[in-house]
Design a protein around this motif. Structure first.
Motif, mmCIF file in Angstrom:
data_model
loop_
_atom_site.group_PDB
_atom_site.id
_atom_site.type_symbol
_atom_site.label_atom_id
_atom_site.label_comp_id
_atom_site.label_asym_id
_atom_site.label_seq_id
_atom_site.Cartn_x
_atom_site.Cartn_y
_atom_site.Cartn_z
ATOM 1 N N VAL A 39 0.854 -1.180 0.000
ATOM 2 C CA VAL A 39 0.000 0.000 0.000
ATOM 3 C C VAL A 39 0.893 1.233 0.000
ATOM 4 O O VAL A 39 1.856 1.302 0.766
ATOM 5 C CB VAL A 39 -0.931 0.027 1.236
ATOM 6 C CG1 VAL A 39 -1.856 1.233 1.176
ATOM 7 C CG2 VAL A 39 -1.734 -1.263 1.343
ATOM 8 N N GLU A 40 0.585 2.172 -0.875
ATOM 9 C CA GLU A 40 1.299 3.452 -0.887
ATOM 10 C C GLU A 40 0.500 4.463 -0.077
ATOM 11 O O GLU A 40 -0.721 4.557 -0.216
ATOM 12 C CB GLU A 40 1.466 3.961 -2.318
ATOM 13 C CG GLU A 40 2.472 3.178 -3.115
ATOM 14 C CD GLU A 40 2.680 3.755 -4.509
ATOM 15 O OE1 GLU A 40 1.911 4.651 -4.933
ATOM 16 O OE2 GLU A 40 3.615 3.302 -5.170
ATOM 17 N N PHE A 41 1.207 5.205 0.773
ATOM 18 C CA PHE A 41 0.617 6.260 1.596
ATOM 19 C C PHE A 41 1.413 7.538 1.416
ATOM 20 O O PHE A 41 2.612 7.502 1.174
ATOM 21 C CB PHE A 41 0.681 5.889 3.089
ATOM 22 C CG PHE A 41 -0.117 4.691 3.492
ATOM 23 C CD1 PHE A 41 -1.457 4.807 3.819
ATOM 24 C CD2 PHE A 41 0.482 3.447 3.581
ATOM 25 C CE1 PHE A 41 -2.185 3.699 4.225
ATOM 26 C CE2 PHE A 41 -0.235 2.331 3.985
ATOM 27 C CZ PHE A 41 -1.576 2.456 4.299
ATOM 28 N N ARG A 42 0.747 8.687 1.586
ATOM 29 C CA ARG A 42 1.429 9.978 1.631
ATOM 30 C C ARG A 42 1.445 10.415 3.094
ATOM 31 O O ARG A 42 0.397 10.534 3.731
ATOM 32 C CB ARG A 42 0.724 11.023 0.767
ATOM 33 C CG ARG A 42 1.512 12.357 0.734
ATOM 34 C CD ARG A 42 0.863 13.418 -0.136
ATOM 35 N NE ARG A 42 -0.393 13.863 0.453
ATOM 36 C CZ ARG A 42 -1.591 13.676 -0.094
ATOM 37 N NH1 ARG A 42 -1.723 13.025 -1.228
ATOM 38 N NH2 ARG A 42 -2.674 14.120 0.502
ATOM 39 N N THR A 43 2.637 10.637 3.627
ATOM 40 C CA THR A 43 2.789 11.053 5.016
ATOM 41 C C THR A 43 2.255 12.461 5.188
ATOM 42 O O THR A 43 2.688 13.386 4.504
ATOM 43 C CB THR A 43 4.271 10.992 5.435
ATOM 44 O OG1 THR A 43 4.763 9.686 5.149
ATOM 45 C CG2 THR A 43 4.438 11.269 6.911
ATOM 46 N N GLU A 44 1.306 12.612 6.088
ATOM 47 C CA GLU A 44 0.691 13.916 6.346
ATOM 48 C C GLU A 44 1.345 14.632 7.514
ATOM 49 O O GLU A 44 1.559 15.832 7.473
ATOM 50 C CB GLU A 44 -0.815 13.736 6.623
ATOM 51 C CG GLU A 44 -1.593 13.196 5.438
ATOM 52 C CD GLU A 44 -1.647 14.177 4.285
ATOM 53 O OE1 GLU A 44 -1.941 15.368 4.519
ATOM 54 O OE2 GLU A 44 -1.404 13.751 3.143
#
Length: 97
Positions: A3-8
């Motif tokens: 899973v790809e996530f964008r760090t917020e």
């Protein structure tokens, strides 16, 4: 699967980590895309999914994460997409536990 996530967001404790086995935490940055693999040790035998993979998360849902080995290194991210065939780069790659 991965899973790809964008760090917020992430806590300042990640940047302060100095132990050799955990120095990877210093390289986490807001706005970076990270790739997380779901492998059998962390996968539920009933669902064949990893807890926290954001399966039902779409759009702007904020998900929380915590680093193993330093519970003070934590933050939020948004799911970008799930990849059935992992092709995570060597940097910014993690494993669900």
């Amino acid at each position: 699967y991965c899973v790809e996530f964008r760090t917020e967001s992430l806590s300042q404790h990640c940047a302060l980590e100095m132990r050799p086995f955990a120095r990877w935490m210093q390289y986490l940055r807001e706005g970076h895309t990270v790739c997380v693999a779901c492998q059998p040790p962390a996968m539920s035998t009933a669902t064949h999914r990893c807890s926290g993979d954001g399966h039902n998360a779409h759009g702007d849902k904020i998900l929380h994460w915590e680093a193993i080995g330093n519970s003070q290194c934590q933050g939020t991210w948004k799911k970008i997409r799930q990849l059935e065939h992992c092709s995570c780069p060597l940097v910014h790659s993690f494993i669900f536990t």
